[in-house]
Design a protein around this motif. Structure first.
Motif, PDB file in Angstrom:
ATOM      1  N   UNK A 106     -41.592 -44.705 -24.251  1.00 51.55           N
ATOM      2  CA  UNK A 106     -41.318 -44.509 -25.684  1.00 51.55           C
ATOM      3  C   UNK A 106     -42.430 -43.691 -26.340  1.00 51.55           C
ATOM      4  N   UNK A 107     -42.041 -42.684 -27.102  1.00 51.33           N
ATOM      5  CA  UNK A 107     -43.018 -41.830 -27.775  1.00 51.33           C
ATOM      6  C   UNK A 107     -43.499 -40.654 -26.967  1.00 51.33           C
ATOM      7  N   UNK A 108     -42.995 -40.506 -25.733  1.00 56.44           N
ATOM      8  CA  UNK A 108     -43.436 -39.377 -24.904  1.00 56.44           C
ATOM      9  C   UNK A 108     -42.907 -38.049 -25.415  1.00 56.44           C
ATOM     10  N   UNK A 109     -41.752 -38.070 -26.111  1.00 56.36           N
ATOM     11  CA  UNK A 109     -41.197 -36.837 -26.649  1.00 56.36           C
ATOM     12  C   UNK A 109     -39.875 -36.435 -26.033  1.00 56.36           C
ATOM     13  N   UNK A 110     -39.153 -37.380 -25.417  1.00 57.51           N
ATOM     14  CA  UNK A 110     -37.877 -37.057 -24.768  1.00 57.51           C
ATOM     15  C   UNK A 110     -36.857 -36.552 -25.788  1.00 57.51           C
ATOM     16  N   UNK A 111     -36.668 -37.309 -26.868  1.00 58.19           N
ATOM     17  CA  UNK A 111     -35.689 -36.914 -27.878  1.00 58.19           C
ATOM     18  C   UNK A 111     -36.108 -35.628 -28.577  1.00 58.19           C
ATOM     19  N   UNK A 275     -47.327 -30.594 -31.000  1.00 56.25           N
ATOM     20  CA  UNK A 275     -47.896 -30.033 -32.220  1.00 56.25           C
ATOM     21  C   UNK A 275     -47.052 -30.480 -33.411  1.00 56.25           C
ATOM     22  N   UNK A 276     -47.400 -29.981 -34.584  1.00 57.81           N
ATOM     23  CA  UNK A 276     -46.715 -30.405 -35.800  1.00 57.81           C
ATOM     24  C   UNK A 276     -45.231 -30.059 -35.777  1.00 57.81           C
ATOM     25  N   UNK A 277     -44.871 -28.964 -35.136  1.00 55.38           N
ATOM     26  CA  UNK A 277     -43.483 -28.520 -35.091  1.00 55.38           C
ATOM     27  C   UNK A 277     -42.817 -28.869 -33.768  1.00 55.38           C
ATOM     28  N   UNK A 278     -43.231 -29.963 -33.130  1.00 54.78           N
ATOM     29  CA  UNK A 278     -42.592 -30.406 -31.899  1.00 54.78           C
ATOM     30  C   UNK A 278     -43.387 -30.035 -30.662  1.00 54.78           C
ATOM     31  N   UNK A 279     -42.687 -29.876 -29.558  1.00 56.02           N
ATOM     32  CA  UNK A 279     -43.320 -29.559 -28.289  1.00 56.02           C
ATOM     33  C   UNK A 279     -43.420 -28.053 -28.104  1.00 56.02           C
ATOM     34  N   UNK A 280     -44.617 -27.607 -27.730  1.00 53.58           N
ATOM     35  CA  UNK A 280     -44.872 -26.186 -27.514  1.00 53.58           C
ATOM     36  C   UNK A 280     -45.295 -25.984 -26.066  1.00 53.58           C
TER      37      UNK A 280
END
Length: 459
Positions: A106-111, A275-280
């Motif tokens: 949870x919180x890894x960034x899957x969604x 980052x602030x705008x998601x995954x880069x």
């Protein structure tokens, strides 16, 4: 009415039993058996079986056999996920009709990763995003916060597989995203969503639809506390690719690693920065893992590891301190703990350095998990540096496998590792003799060694 048949499946290894028992006989784990209901055979199956017994294997039951040399070798069509790092782990892009499972804590960034992918793909393809954990307004707010293009992306909040299949039959999307498979359920299975039976049968129904309709199916899966995918192990056999998104909440970097892939190489690695705008995407991996301190310190050394199809330079740190305990501690973060104990024994036997009275702590900087044996020599030299409190040269890079007899064995892709180190300004390398190039890169001094004693002398 016929009694419904059931079986008991181990959630750790997928072994199946006819009755419940406390311990799985296959993987020796306790309390891992969960009951699943077995679907009854089709009404026509018995008749077909009877006719077969009388020589009736004909008509619809007859299948053509083909020669292997006559199989069509046309390249599998792919299209980009709009992320190069995502495409790299997938083996070159998304394959129509494939089922991909994306797991992570949870919180890894899957969604976040899948929402970014869906919004970008929706500009050119038909994409349906099904959410079972969040409301449509929550997903819309996240997309707005990440400044994503929302026009064209179809959304559906649903947990019933029967209803979902009816919708996708009408919409016919090219990409179907399910977030998450643990929330899906079938009406004719009595267990709760997230159980072994529900996860197994829901994934089977969705995968069957994806194969028949040539739809790319992306499933989100939760992981257990020990890092394995929640649900039955058989789920990994149904899908075509299993990916794991790793990274703690205290780190801004996320690693996407392929654990199974029928359309590409396994153990491929992709790196993203939160980052602030998601995954880069992070394309120069060595640069982010080589942010070393300006002050020279003992126990610090750079090694070259091979991840998937490319070399990565990472820093390994060792700290040795005199132990006040009768049993000194051995702690390895990012490395195999058992292999560390073996390497310390080799250092004592063939290097003449005793660490039995020292606490040994090892850490791979950046949260990278090193799975290959090419880190052996670098680990031992970092341990020696900390033991003798003598810093190693900052321009030195090391790789090589260490055997039990103290020999230094060559590792795959040695030439490419040396070239990668030279690109980042390293001027000296200690490598196995089997990996020594005929002509070293300009400005690079390569020291080839056969034994651990030679490597220690080369320092």
């Amino acid at each position: 009415m016929a009694k419904a048949k059931s079986a008991f499946v181990c959630t750790e290894c997928g072994a199946e039993y006819s009755k419940w028992q406390g311990q799985c006989s296959n993987c020796r784990e306790w309390n891992t058996l969960s009951e699943i209901r077995l679907t009854s055979a089709r009404p026509g199956a018995a008749a077909a079986s009877g006719s077969a017994g009388r020589g009736g294997y004909a008509g619809a039951l007859t299948k053509e056999v083909v020669d292997l040399s006559g199989v069509d070798l046309t390249e599998v069509p792919r299209f980009s996920s709009t992320f190069e790092e995502f495409d790299r782990v997938l083996g070159g892009g998304l394959v129509p009709g494939s089922a991909v499972l994306l797991g992570g804590h949870p919180g890894a960034g899957k969604s976040t990763l899948l929402l970014q992918t869906a919004c970008r793909l929706a500009q050119s393809k038909r994409v349906l995003y099904v959410t079972g954990e969040e409301s449509l307004s929550q997903v819309a707010m996240r997309a707005h916060r990440l400044q994503l293009p929302t026009h064209g992306l179809k959304m559906l909040a649903e947990t019933s597989v029967e209803t979902l299949l009816a919708v996708v039959e009408r919409e016919r999307p090219e990409v179907l995203i399910i977030d998450s498979i643990q929330t899906m359920h079938l009406e004719d299975i009595g267990s709760a969503p997230g159980g072994v039976a529900q996860v197994r049968e829901s994934a089977a129904a969705l995968t069957r639809f994806a194969k028949q309709s040539n739809t790319v199916l992306l499933l989100v899966g939760h992981v257990t506390k020990d890092g394995t995918l929640a649900g039955p192990k058989v789920l990994e056999h149904m899908i075509d690719a299993s990916l794991l998104l790793e990274g703690g909440s205290d780190s801004r970097f996320r690693t996407l690693r392929g654990q199974k892939n029928r359309f590409g190489a396994v153990n491929e690695l992709g790196v993203f920065a939160m980052v602030e705008l998601g995954l880069k995407e992070v394309k120069n991996l060595s640069a982010i893992f080589l942010s070393r301190s300006e002050e020279q310190a003992s126990g610090s050394l750079v090694m070259v590891v091979w991840e998937g199809t490319r070399p990565i330079l990472v820093e390994v740190q060792a700290l040795l301190d005199e132990s006040a305990l009768g049993n000194p501690r051995r702690v390895a973060v990012g490395l195999d703990h058992n292999r560390l104990a073996m390497l310390l024994a080799v250092l004592h036997k063939h290097g003449g350095l005793f660490t039995g009275d020292q606490d040994v702590f090892l850490n791979v900087v950046g949260g990278v998990k090193v799975l290959e044996t090419s880190a052996d020599l670098a680990v031992l030299l970092a341990v020696v540096s900390s033991l003798q409190n003598r810093p190693l040269p900052r321009e030195l890079v090391v790789f090589g496998e260490v055997g039990l007899s103290g020999e230094i064995r060559p590792v795959p892709s040695g030439q490419e590792r040396i070239v990668e180190a030279a690109k980042h300004g390293f001027t000296r390398a200690i490598v196995p003799r089997g990996n020594a190039p005929r002509q070293a890169p300009a400005g690079m001094q390569v020291v080839a060694v056969d034994k651990l004693s030679e490597a220690l002398e080369a320092l």
